[in-house]
Enzyme design. Structure first.
Site, PDB file in Angstrom:
ATOM      1  N   HIS A 269      16.092   6.387 -24.539  1.00 11.40           N
ATOM      2  CA  HIS A 269      16.949   6.458 -23.440  1.00 11.40           C
ATOM      3  C   HIS A 269      18.597   6.967 -23.769  1.00 11.40           C
ATOM      4  CE1 HIS A 269      17.127   2.790 -21.801  1.00 11.40           C
ATOM      5  NE2 HIS A 269      18.051   3.313 -20.739  1.00 11.40           N
TER       6      HIS A 269
ATOM      7  N   ASP B 211      10.449   4.324 -26.113  1.00 17.27           N
ATOM      8  CA  ASP B 211      12.164   4.000 -25.135  1.00 17.27           C
ATOM      9  C   ASP B 211      13.161   3.256 -26.561  1.00 17.27           C
ATOM     10  OD1 ASP B 211      14.281   4.296 -24.194  1.00 17.27           O
ATOM     11  OD2 ASP B 211      13.310   2.519 -22.956  1.00 17.27           O
TER      12      ASP B 211
ATOM     13  N   ASN C 105      23.699  -1.947 -19.843  1.00 13.75           N
ATOM     14  CA  ASN C 105      23.088  -3.060 -20.708  1.00 13.75           C
ATOM     15  C   ASN C 105      21.770  -2.343 -21.597  1.00 13.75           C
ATOM     16  OD1 ASN C 105      23.252  -5.568 -18.401  1.00 13.75           O
ATOM     17  ND2 ASN C 105      23.674  -5.941 -20.732  1.00 13.75           N
ATOM     18  N   SER C 106      21.159  -1.208 -21.657  1.00  9.41           N
ATOM     19  CA  SER C 106      20.458  -0.974 -22.159  1.00  9.41           C
ATOM     20  C   SER C 106      20.195  -0.991 -23.999  1.00  9.41           C
ATOM     21  CB  SER C 106      20.030   0.609 -21.646  1.00  9.41           C
ATOM     22  OG  SER C 106      20.012   0.565 -20.303  1.00  9.41           O
TER      23      SER C 106
ATOM     24  N   GLY D 270      -7.693  11.647 -27.077  1.00  9.68           N
ATOM     25  CA  GLY D 270      -7.118  12.779 -26.816  1.00  9.68           C
ATOM     26  C   GLY D 270      -8.528  12.100 -25.443  1.00  9.68           C
TER      27      GLY D 270
END
Length: 443
Positions: free
Chosen positions: A73, A103, A185-186, A239
């Site tokens: 992100h 992420d 901080n990410s 699936g």
């Protein structure tokens, strides 16, 4: 006469405070040189119009030739990434690969362009050995304040979040800590007192009294390898959605029941075609026994499925709703995109997005749906025509939309240039709607 000996235990006073301070200083010295302040310029579409914004984040160098680990992100949608090193030198970076499912993102510093041969890097630790109560340090650029350090303890090593919202991470459990993690901080490292990176700072909960969460470094090791070798993480898909069997055990009064409950089987998926149904309990996947009594055990099962060989036949053993055993064979497919390509239709005043399997599932769209309306520009032709956000674009005039690439090609080569009116065939749920976009040559 028996003599009485009294053993007097004198507490050994250890100046833990001084010792801890020394450890923190040494850990900081190992990691600070590898800390990176990241400033990406992102391009995205908002309300049907393209936007640019500069954000700040953190990362750390994990190899001497300049590879950097950060959050997805932080780096997603970045068209330009500038990194500030510990030497205060600014170096441009290239996005090597993104993995929204965990992420995580890998960047590569353009060292040669800046006359740099090698850079200091941090050592990756082992997140399997973490314990609650262990002292950790969170490094990064909180609120844009570069090269900051906070201290705390690990308050949980197996925090689970279901697949909803921004905390989704289907393949790992989260490290929970009270070391302050704030916006900015990410992507920064979570470090133990040996100076080893054991996690990647990712999220904080607002008003959570420094309740922060980090991605385990062992999860990142696999992702790093895939992104550096392929530019993406290839995962298998069959699936299905999984659920823990704790409730089913109680309902059936079978406390020893083992396996994982099938919560959902997607239409036209390999699992459905093989005959699997919601309510079945999977007990073995390609020769490996599986069980998830509690939610915290689900990421391990998802990780096992994602690592199955794509395009090769595998077997699953199950218990049906009557607990009768069975076995099926199926061929996993490659997992679809997390997020599709987005495109700005300037002349029409709207933006559209590729419908990925994930979007299709969340919006409960059909297999033939390919393009989604994501934004409408105020006062533009699309708004005047009555086009709605979140509508599916199925046809233009009498031509079916088969893919986002086909739409973009036709739009750029024809629709945006011919000045004619064009009829958009839209679908909102089960309701059809037609919208006439007025061309420049229209009376």
């Amino acid at each position: 006469m028996r003599k009485l000996f009294i053993l007097v235990v004198v507490p050994l006073l250890i100046f833990a405070g001084d010792n801890l301070e020394d450890q923190i200083r040494k850990a900081r010295q190992k990691v600070f040189p590898a800390l990176v302040h990241i400033q990406p310029i992102k391009e995205f579409v908002d309300s049907g119009e393209p936007q640019k914004v500069q954000v700040t984040g953190s990362g750390f160098i994990f190899s001497e030739d300049g590879y950097v680990l950060t959050n997805n992100h932080v780096a997603e949608k970045a068209r330009f990434v500038m990194c500030t090193l510990s030497s205060k030198k600014e170096v441009e970076a290239e996005v090597i690969g993104l993995d929204p499912w965990t992420d995580l993102a890998v960047l590569k510093l353009k060292l040669e362009k800046n006359g740099i041969k090698k850079v200091p890097f941090a050592r990756l630790g082992n997140s399997e050995r973490l314990q609650v109560g262990q002292v950790v340090l969170a490094l990064g650029s909180p609120l844009g304040l570069a090269r900051s350090l906070t201290m705390g303890v690990i308050s949980s090593v197996d925090r689970y979040f279901d697949q909803a919202g921004s905390m989704t991470s289907p393949y790992n459990l989260w490290i929970q800590t009270d070391a302050a993690i704030n916006p900015g901080n990410s992507g920064g490292p979570l470090v133990n007192l040996k100076g080893d990176v054991i996690g990647i700072n990712a999220r904080a909960i607002t008003f959570g009294e420094n309740l922060g969460f980090a991605i385990p470094i062992n999860t990142a090791k696999f992702v790093i390898k895939q992104l550096m070798e392929k530019g993406e993480v290839e995962r298998a898909w069959i699936g299905v959605e999984w659920q823990e069997i704790k409730g089913l055990r109680a309902y059936l009064n079978k406390p020893d029941l083992q396996g994982v409950l099938l919560r959902e089987v997607e239409k036209n998926s390999p699992a459905e075609k093989a005959g699997l149904k919601a309510g079945f309990v999977i007990t073995e996947i390609n020769g490996e026994k599986v069980t998830a009594v509690y939610q915290e055990e689900l990421p391990k099962v998802r990780l096992l499925v994602s690592s199955l060989p794509v395009g090769k036949q595998i077997t699953l053993k199950y218990l049906d709703q009557h607990l009768r055993p069975g076995q099926v064979s199926l061929v996993p497919k490659k997992q679809g995109k997390f997020s599709g390509n987005e495109y700005y239709c300037k002349e029409w005043g709207m933006s559209v997005k590729e419908i990925t399997p994930r979007i299709r599932k969340n919006f409960r769209l059909s297999e033939t749906d390919r393009v989604l309306i994501t934004g409408i520009q105020l006062g533009g032709p699309a708004q005047e025509a009555g086009v709605f956000r979140a509508a599916v674009l199925t046809k233009i005039d009498d031509h079916p939309i088969k893919s986002i690439d086909q739409f973009i090609t036709n739009y750029e080569n024809q629709y945006s240039k011919d000045g004619k009116d064009h009829l958009l065939w839209l679908k909102i749920g089960d309701v059809n709607r037609f919208a006439l976009i007025k061309g420049k040559n229209s009376q």
